[in-house]
Design an enzyme around this catalytic site. Structure first.
Site, PDB file in Angstrom:
ATOM      1  N   ASP A  36      -9.297  10.793  -2.795  1.00 27.32           N
ATOM      2  CA  ASP A  36      -9.090   9.658  -1.835  1.00 27.32           C
ATOM      3  C   ASP A  36      -7.857   9.599  -1.064  1.00 27.32           C
ATOM      4  OD1 ASP A  36      -9.035   7.953  -3.793  1.00 27.32           O
ATOM      5  OD2 ASP A  36      -7.713   8.258  -5.032  1.00 27.32           O
ATOM      6  N   LYS A  58      -8.449   4.031   0.240  1.00 24.71           N
ATOM      7  CA  LYS A  58      -8.396   2.694   1.474  1.00 24.71           C
ATOM      8  C   LYS A  58      -7.976   3.596   2.985  1.00 24.71           C
ATOM      9  CE  LYS A  58      -4.562   1.138  -1.486  1.00 24.71           C
ATOM     10  NZ  LYS A  58      -3.981  -0.020  -1.696  1.00 24.71           N
ATOM     11  N   MET A 173       6.534   3.410  -4.915  1.00 21.30           N
ATOM     12  CA  MET A 173       6.152   2.474  -4.553  1.00 21.30           C
ATOM     13  C   MET A 173       6.904   2.487  -2.744  1.00 21.30           C
ATOM     14  SD  MET A 173       9.293  -0.632  -6.316  1.00 21.30           S
ATOM     15  CE  MET A 173       8.873  -0.018  -7.664  1.00 21.30           C
TER      16      MET A 173
HETATM   17  N1  SAH Z   1      -1.251   9.900  -9.107  1.00 24.13           N
HETATM   18  C1  SAH Z   1      -0.204   9.929  -8.047  1.00 24.13           C
HETATM   19  C2  SAH Z   1       0.934   8.895  -7.643  1.00 24.13           C
HETATM   20  C3  SAH Z   1      -0.223   7.677  -6.959  1.00 24.13           C
HETATM   21  S1  SAH Z   1       0.366   6.190  -6.364  1.00 24.13           S
HETATM   22  C4  SAH Z   1       0.855  11.037  -8.967  1.00 24.13           C
HETATM   23  O1  SAH Z   1       1.377  10.916 -10.071  1.00 24.13           O
HETATM   24  O2  SAH Z   1       1.820  11.991  -8.111  1.00 24.13           O
HETATM   25  C5  SAH Z   1       1.324   6.448  -4.834  1.00 24.13           C
HETATM   26  C6  SAH Z   1       2.859   6.753  -4.859  1.00 24.13           C
HETATM   27  O3  SAH Z   1       3.310   7.927  -5.292  1.00 24.13           O
HETATM   28  C7  SAH Z   1       2.639   7.258  -3.191  1.00 24.13           C
HETATM   29  O4  SAH Z   1       3.556   5.240  -2.953  1.00 24.13           O
HETATM   30  C8  SAH Z   1       4.133   7.497  -3.417  1.00 24.13           C
HETATM   31  O5  SAH Z   1       5.067   6.705  -3.710  1.00 24.13           O
HETATM   32  C9  SAH Z   1       4.174   8.341  -4.118  1.00 24.13           C
HETATM   33  N2  SAH Z   1       3.905  10.206  -3.892  1.00 24.13           N
HETATM   34  C10 SAH Z   1       2.662  10.329  -4.041  1.00 24.13           C
HETATM   35  N3  SAH Z   1       2.240  11.789  -2.967  1.00 24.13           N
HETATM   36  C11 SAH Z   1       4.133  11.553  -2.828  1.00 24.13           C
HETATM   37  C12 SAH Z   1       4.566  12.743  -2.145  1.00 24.13           C
HETATM   38  N4  SAH Z   1       3.807  14.212  -1.444  1.00 24.13           N
HETATM   39  N5  SAH Z   1       5.410  12.665  -1.835  1.00 24.13           N
HETATM   40  C13 SAH Z   1       6.091  11.432  -1.954  1.00 24.13           C
HETATM   41  N6  SAH Z   1       5.711  10.378  -2.697  1.00 24.13           N
HETATM   42  C14 SAH Z   1       4.977  10.715  -3.330  1.00 24.13           C
END
Ligand code: SAH
Length: 498
Positions: A36, A58, A173
């Site tokens: 991804d 995406k 989000m």
């Molecule tokens: N599976 C992922 C989450 C995927 S949903 C996990 O466990 O972290 C995607 C959301 O994750 C984004 O919209 C954001 O809110 C958060 N996210 C992912 N990477 C991030 C980062 N480096 N810093 C802040 N938020 C993050």
């Protein structure tokens, strides 16, 4: 064909150092990797040559593959006998749709393994100085996500329950949802004065945190232009960052420093800069190219002078090809131009007899003053292009000097990606005249807004001759001296934190 398997692997939140050992092992062994957008930079570097790497995330505006297509692809690849890594940002089972993929694999009877990753909702706050639980401030934590559709963040959420939730709320989000979400929470009874923080690009070098309260965090994040990915923390723990923040307080946090020296030497400098919080872009302008050398008469020299770590490395490579080792120098006096060269000698089992503190030829000449050289056979092993200060001085004292050129320094062309990375640099470092010359010759452009850092006066003069302003010159002409000078410059320019 049997033997196929799917690994649902979490790649962590962004800092490549936070990837698990298991994830790296599986990436290295995979036949196919489906990944991804939010996987750390370089996450796929360890993949086998020939492994199929497929982006299924995406893209702005359109979906590269639907969830059903991904599920089908995983099943198909595994059934073809492949070892498949399905690599996802953070943890695969935390808002990563890993659950759905596992269900599809189970339904299809395809073997799979789940490799948890560090989830952004814990890691990004941690890097911002926010513990999501705290003995005095939060005994529970809730991970919350809204609908993918920014117009319907409320779809699955029970605002009253979240407002009453006795602990920290971590929102995964889009920032666009924040005004509505914070409003709903307050309307449902959550204290508008409760501390809140948004962590943008958590654990990445460009991490940024905006603090506030439930009532104003959306506005503050909007005003600061916070973009994705970001998590929002709501709860008293968010205020702890005022004392616990660490990453964003590092002296070079937010700086993008270009390192132009040869890749083989870059890691020491790059490592120091990263430790200080900088984002390092490696734009090696030069490369070391070994020359063929004849070391047949090596045993005849009673004094050996080594003028660079590269020289030491290549000398030992040449020795090795003759089936020799450090014993070839038994009984000889060995001089190193400076501590870096001496350290490389030590790696080959040799303790240098003479090491000046400053790594310049003049200092070595001085340090050799107490060593008798008259009538001795001296070997100076060095780069093909170098000043003759040392051999001249030794000859003047009656030594019989042979200069052995071990390597050439040649230009390393920049890739488009490196050129682009260079354009974003806030500092560009030059550790030798050749790095200046070759960077500019290979089409590298030092951005106007970047500060140019030079290791010493000779390099500075070359930079000026090439039309560059030199903003910072190291007082000590080695890597540590350069890092110190750069750090002092950054500190002087930093607006004191409010
Ligand atoms: N599976 C992922 C989450 C995927 S949903 C996990 O466990 O972290 C995607 C959301 O994750 C984004 O919209 C954001 O809110 C958060 N996210 C992912 N990477 C991030 C980062 N480096 N810093 C802040 N938020 C993050």
């Amino acid at each position: 064909m049997g033997g196929g398997i799917v690994y649902l692997v979490g790649a962590g939140p962004g800092d490549p150092g936070l990837m698990t050992r298991r994830s790296l092992e599986l990436i290295a062994a995979a036949d196919a990797i489906l990944y991804d957008r939010l996987v750390p930079p370089g996450a796929l570097d360890g993949a086998r040559e020939g492994a199929e790497l497929r982006y299924v995330g995406k893209r702005p505006g359109n979906q590269a593959a639907t969830q059903d297509e991904i599920n089908d692809l995983l099943v198909k690849l595994a059934r073809a006998g492949k070892r498949v890594v399905r690599l996802k940002g953070g943890d695969p089972f935390v808002f990563g749709r890993g659950g759905e993929e596992a269900e599809a694999l189970a339904a299809a009877g395809v073997p799979f393994e789940v490799v948890p990753g560090l989830t952004a909702g814990v890691a990004a706050p941690a890097y911002a100085g926010i513990p999501v639980t705290h003995r005095d401030a939060a005994s529970a934590v809730a991970f919350v996500t809204g609908h993918e559709d920014p117009d319907k963040p409320e779809s699955a959420l029970d605002w009253e329950a979240l407002a009453r939730f006795p602990g920290t709320l971590v929102l995964y989000m889009g920032i666009r949802n924040l005004p509505l979400v914070t409003e709903r929470l307050a309307a449902a009874g959550r204290d508008p004065a409760e501390a809140a923080a948004v962590v943008e690009r958590g654990t990445e070098p460009k991490q940024r945190t905006v603090g506030g309260t439930l009532s104003d965090i959306a506005e503050r994040a909007g005003a600061a232009g916070v973009g994705p990915p970001a998590v929002t923390v709501i709860g008293p723990v968010a205020a702890l960052r005022e004392t616990v923040a660490w990453l964003e307080r590092r002296p070079l946090h937010g700086e993008v420093v270009a390192v132009t020296r040869a890749r083989a030497q870059a890691s020491g400098l790059a490592g120091r800069l990263r430790e200080l919080g900088a984002e390092v872009v490696e734009t090696p302008a030069i490369r070391i190219e070994a020359r063929p050398v004849d070391l047949a008469g090596i045993g005849d020299y009673t004094l050996l002078c080594l003028t660079s770590p590269n020289g030491v490395r290549l000398l030992f490579e040449a020795l090795g090809r003759l089936g020799l080792d450090a014993r070839a120098f038994a009984g000889s006096t060995i001089a190193a131009i400076g501590p870096g060269t001496a350290a490389e000698l030590a790696r080959h089992g040799i303790r240098a007899d003479v090491v000046p503190e400053r790594s310049v030829a003049e200092a070595l000449v001085e340090a050799l003053a107490s060593v008798p050289v008259e009538g001795r056979r001296v070997l100076v092993a060095r780069a093909s292009e170098a000043r003759d200060v040392l051999p001249d001085a030794l000859r003047a004292r009656g030594a019989e000097v042979d200069v052995v050129p071990l390597y050439d320094t040649v230009a390393e062309p920049l890739s488009d990606g490196q050129r682009e990375a260079l354009a974003g640099a806030t500092y560009v470092t030059f550790t030798s005249s050749s790095t200046v010359r070759f960077l500019l010759e290979s089409g590298g452009r030092v951005p106007d807004s970047a500060r140019v850092v030079s290791i010493g006066p000779i390099t500075s003069a070359t930079a000026r001759r090439h039309g560059l302003d030199v903003h910072v010159e190291a007082e000590r002409h080695d890597v540590d001296g350069l890092v110190d000078a750069l750090t002092a410059d950054a500190a002087a320019r930093r607006v004191p934190a409010a």
